[in-house]
Write an enzyme that holds these catalytic residues in place. Structure first.
Site, PDB file in Angstrom:
ATOM      1  N   GLY A  11       0.958  -1.279  -0.081  1.00 37.11           N
ATOM      2  CA  GLY A  11       0.403  -0.432   0.185  1.00 37.11           C
ATOM      3  C   GLY A  11       0.741   1.561  -0.294  1.00 37.11           C
ATOM      4  N   ARG A  72       0.854  -5.417  -5.665  1.00 31.21           N
ATOM      5  CA  ARG A  72       1.433  -6.590  -5.099  1.00 31.21           C
ATOM      6  C   ARG A  72       1.605  -7.456  -6.389  1.00 31.21           C
ATOM      7  NH1 ARG A  72      -0.923  -4.803  -0.083  1.00 31.21           N
ATOM      8  NH2 ARG A  72      -2.082  -2.962  -0.020  1.00 31.21           N
ATOM      9  N   ASP A 103       5.509  -4.771   5.674  1.00 26.31           N
ATOM     10  CA  ASP A 103       5.363  -6.086   6.180  1.00 26.31           C
ATOM     11  C   ASP A 103       6.002  -8.092   5.184  1.00 26.31           C
ATOM     12  OD1 ASP A 103       2.814  -6.370   6.829  1.00 26.31           O
ATOM     13  OD2 ASP A 103       3.355  -7.625   8.544  1.00 26.31           O
ATOM     14  N   GLY A 104       4.839  -7.469   4.272  1.00 30.72           N
ATOM     15  CA  GLY A 104       4.394  -8.374   3.319  1.00 30.72           C
ATOM     16  C   GLY A 104       5.926  -7.957   2.505  1.00 30.72           C
ATOM     17  N   THR A 125       3.848   2.950   5.785  1.00 33.05           N
ATOM     18  CA  THR A 125       2.335   2.240   5.932  1.00 33.05           C
ATOM     19  C   THR A 125       2.177   3.092   6.387  1.00 33.05           C
ATOM     20  OG1 THR A 125       1.140   0.407   6.223  1.00 33.05           O
ATOM     21  CG2 THR A 125       3.307   0.242   7.542  1.00 33.05           C
ATOM     22  N   ASP A 127      -0.665   1.854   8.157  1.00 34.16           N
ATOM     23  CA  ASP A 127      -1.088   1.480   9.749  1.00 34.16           C
ATOM     24  C   ASP A 127      -0.151   1.970  10.781  1.00 34.16           C
ATOM     25  OD1 ASP A 127      -3.100   0.518   8.273  1.00 34.16           O
ATOM     26  OD2 ASP A 127      -2.753  -1.257   7.753  1.00 34.16           O
ATOM     27  N   ASP A 129       1.401  -1.114  11.931  1.00 27.28           N
ATOM     28  CA  ASP A 129       1.998  -1.627  11.956  1.00 27.28           C
ATOM     29  C   ASP A 129       3.316  -2.774  12.158  1.00 27.28           C
ATOM     30  OD1 ASP A 129       2.174  -1.785   9.538  1.00 27.28           O
ATOM     31  OD2 ASP A 129       0.465  -3.913   9.412  1.00 27.28           O
ATOM     32  N   ARG A 171      -6.460  -3.486   9.203  1.00 29.40           N
ATOM     33  CA  ARG A 171      -7.561  -4.093   9.439  1.00 29.40           C
ATOM     34  C   ARG A 171      -6.721  -4.769  10.883  1.00 29.40           C
ATOM     35  NH1 ARG A 171      -4.944  -5.418   3.235  1.00 29.40           N
ATOM     36  NH2 ARG A 171      -3.168  -3.589   4.788  1.00 29.40           N
ATOM     37  N   HIS A 215     -23.293  16.001  21.336  1.00 33.19           N
ATOM     38  CA  HIS A 215     -22.809  14.662  20.174  1.00 33.19           C
ATOM     39  C   HIS A 215     -21.785  13.684  20.930  1.00 33.19           C
ATOM     40  CE1 HIS A 215     -19.720  18.315  20.331  1.00 33.19           C
ATOM     41  NE2 HIS A 215     -18.820  16.499  20.337  1.00 33.19           N
ATOM     42  N   HIS A 249     -10.506   5.650   1.551  1.00 35.52           N
ATOM     43  CA  HIS A 249      -8.762   5.965   1.231  1.00 35.52           C
ATOM     44  C   HIS A 249      -8.532   7.353   1.052  1.00 35.52           C
ATOM     45  CE1 HIS A 249      -9.624   2.004  -0.888  1.00 35.52           C
ATOM     46  NE2 HIS A 249      -8.070   1.908  -0.592  1.00 35.52           N
TER      47      HIS A 249
HETATM   48  P1  ATP Z   1       0.702  -2.639   3.489  1.00 37.12           P
HETATM   49  O1  ATP Z   1       0.354  -3.317   4.813  1.00 37.12           O
HETATM   50  O2  ATP Z   1       0.786  -1.117   3.444  1.00 37.12           O
HETATM   51  O3  ATP Z   1      -0.068  -4.095   2.834  1.00 37.12           O
HETATM   52  P2  ATP Z   1       2.615  -4.856   2.660  1.00 37.12           P
HETATM   53  O4  ATP Z   1       4.014  -4.466   2.108  1.00 37.12           O
HETATM   54  O5  ATP Z   1       2.822  -5.973   4.320  1.00 37.12           O
HETATM   55  O6  ATP Z   1       1.986  -3.151   2.510  1.00 37.12           O
HETATM   56  P3  ATP Z   1       1.704  -7.109   0.794  1.00 37.12           P
HETATM   57  O7  ATP Z   1       0.569  -6.636   0.286  1.00 37.12           O
HETATM   58  O8  ATP Z   1       1.874  -7.832   2.484  1.00 37.12           O
HETATM   59  O9  ATP Z   1       1.698  -5.260   1.148  1.00 37.12           O
HETATM   60  O10 ATP Z   1       3.283  -6.526   0.233  1.00 37.12           O
HETATM   61  C1  ATP Z   1       3.049  -6.404  -1.281  1.00 37.12           C
HETATM   62  C2  ATP Z   1       4.008  -7.369  -1.714  1.00 37.12           C
HETATM   63  O11 ATP Z   1       5.531  -8.132  -1.454  1.00 37.12           O
HETATM   64  C3  ATP Z   1       3.544  -8.539  -2.484  1.00 37.12           C
HETATM   65  O12 ATP Z   1       2.187  -8.647  -2.867  1.00 37.12           O
HETATM   66  C4  ATP Z   1       3.804 -10.250  -2.693  1.00 37.12           C
HETATM   67  O13 ATP Z   1       4.819  -9.312  -3.826  1.00 37.12           O
HETATM   68  C5  ATP Z   1       5.693  -9.505  -1.933  1.00 37.12           C
HETATM   69  N1  ATP Z   1       4.869 -10.307  -0.545  1.00 37.12           N
HETATM   70  C6  ATP Z   1       4.508 -10.412   0.326  1.00 37.12           C
HETATM   71  N2  ATP Z   1       4.480 -11.386   1.346  1.00 37.12           N
HETATM   72  C7  ATP Z   1       5.821 -12.713   1.054  1.00 37.12           C
HETATM   73  C8  ATP Z   1       6.402 -13.606   1.036  1.00 37.12           C
HETATM   74  N3  ATP Z   1       5.961 -14.488   1.582  1.00 37.12           N
HETATM   75  N4  ATP Z   1       7.326 -13.767   0.541  1.00 37.12           N
HETATM   76  C9  ATP Z   1       7.705 -12.782  -0.762  1.00 37.12           C
HETATM   77  N5  ATP Z   1       6.897 -12.214  -1.416  1.00 37.12           N
HETATM   78  C10 ATP Z   1       6.559 -11.417  -0.737  1.00 37.12           C
END
Ligand code: ATP
Length: 319
Positions: A11, A72, A103-104, A125, A127, A129, A171, A215, A249
């Site tokens: 995000g 993503r 974190d993803g 991010t 959040d 988080d 979330r 209110h 958003h």
């Molecule tokens: P936000 O929390 O703001 O949505 P995020 O970085 O946590 O951000 P995600 O959609 O979880 O968002 O991760 C972004 C991208 O990182 C994913 O679309 C994917 O390509 C990659 N990714 C996430 N987890 C993994 C994993 N375990 N292994 C490999 N790639 C990953």
């Protein structure tokens, strides 16, 4: 290292541009070539990589979103995708990568480190988080956007003597709801980290009403359920008019606050320094206003902790 790259992923958050700018300018200042990877991990797999100069990050420090775009990527979750991504970097002679995201995105960065590309993560991010950092880039801007919106809603809530339920992003983490709730003086704050007692929420509404309050504002983090169902329950139990606003958003966009620009500038530059020091598989964080770096494994094994003292304080001040 003579060539490094930066990408934004997951995000978007306000301040990502300031972080990209800082990384590019710091690298160039230190005599390193910096490349921008467009469209997150998707762009990395496709080889959408371009050299960045001092000028290519001009006039972006104040802009929301990300000039590198974000995505993503399902393909990057696969080993084949990760290998393709690493190969693109090798072909361009790029020796290290900075990943700005959540974190993803960091889990993805870890995979690249394992196959030979040193990576450093920068937490971006709204959040807030991510474990091991007091703040993430974008949180402060989103918080201010929410507070401004609640202040406006409060005007109409007072004029019509209504109860407003406002749903904000978050979330799994209630930080935005909690901080906005305290800053905007909400009567109740409903977040995933704290158990909700409907009787308590109703009693607090009645107590305010008894002393003549015109209110009430209740903030709900999206992770705990829909604001509409809370509004229906409150209406059933009190008989009062309730209204729901889902901020959506608008919370993601906008010009970053000075705080987020500062944070992003410090973190973006630090990420370059870490790569040049030979560090990898780590994220940048801020703890007690000091920039720190933490091993990805250590950080990602933990759960982000919300400061429950703020929750208690908000309850005390909204009696
Ligand atoms: P936000 O929390 O703001 O949505 P995020 O970085 O946590 O951000 P995600 O959609 O979880 O968002 O991760 C972004 C991208 O990182 C994913 O679309 C994917 O390509 C990659 N990714 C996430 N987890 C993994 C994993 N375990 N292994 C490999 N790639 C990953």
């Amino acid at each position: 290292m003579k060539k490094i790259a930066v990408l934004t992923s997951g995000g978007d958050s306000p301040g990502m541009n300031a972080a990209v700018r800082a990384a590019v300018r710091r690298a160039v200042y230190l005599g390193v070539h910096m490349y921008g990877v467009y469209h997150g991990y998707n762009g990395l797999i496709a080889g959408d990589i371009r050299e960045m100069t001092l000028g290519s990050v001009g006039d972006i420090i104040h802009r929301g979103g990300t000039i590198l775009y974000t995505a993503r990527s399902e393909e990057f979750r696969t080993e084949a995708g990760q290998q393709k991504a690493a190969e693109q970097l090798r072909q361009n002679g790029i020796e290290g990568l900075i990943v700005i995201g959540g974190d993803g995105s960091f889990r993805g960065a870890q995979k690249l480190t394992k196959i030979g590309i040193p990576t450093i993560g920068v937490p971006g991010t709204i959040d807030n988080d991510i474990p091991c950092t007091d703040f993430t880039i974008g949180f402060d801007t989103a918080l201010n956007t929410i507070v401004e919106a609640i202040d406006k809603i409060r005007d109409t809530a007072t004029s019509h003597e209504r109860t407003y339920i406002i749903e904000v992003m978050g979330r799994d983490a209630g930080d935005l709801a909690l901080w906005a709730g305290l800053a905007a003086g909400a009567e109740s704050i409903i977040i995933p980290e704290e158990e909700q007692d409907m009787d308590d929420i109703i009693e607090r509404l009645h107590a305010g009403h008894r002393r003549g309050k015109k209110h009430s504002i209740i903030i709900v983090a999206e992770g705990v359920g829909s604001a509409t169902s809370y509004a229906e329950t409150i209406k059933e139990r009190t008989g009062w008019e309730t209204r729901v606003t889902v901020l959506g958003h608008i919370q993601r966009g906008g010009s970053p606050t000075a705080f987020d620009r500062m944070l992003a500038s410090r973190m973006g530059a630090a990420a370059v320094d870490l790569l040049l020091e030979g560090k990898k598989d780590r994220m940048v964080g801020i703890q007690n206003n000091q920039i720190v770096d933490i091993d990805f494994d250590e950080a990602l094994a933990q759960k982000h902790k919300l400061d429950t003292s703020i929750y208690q304080l908000a309850r005390t001040l909204s009696i």
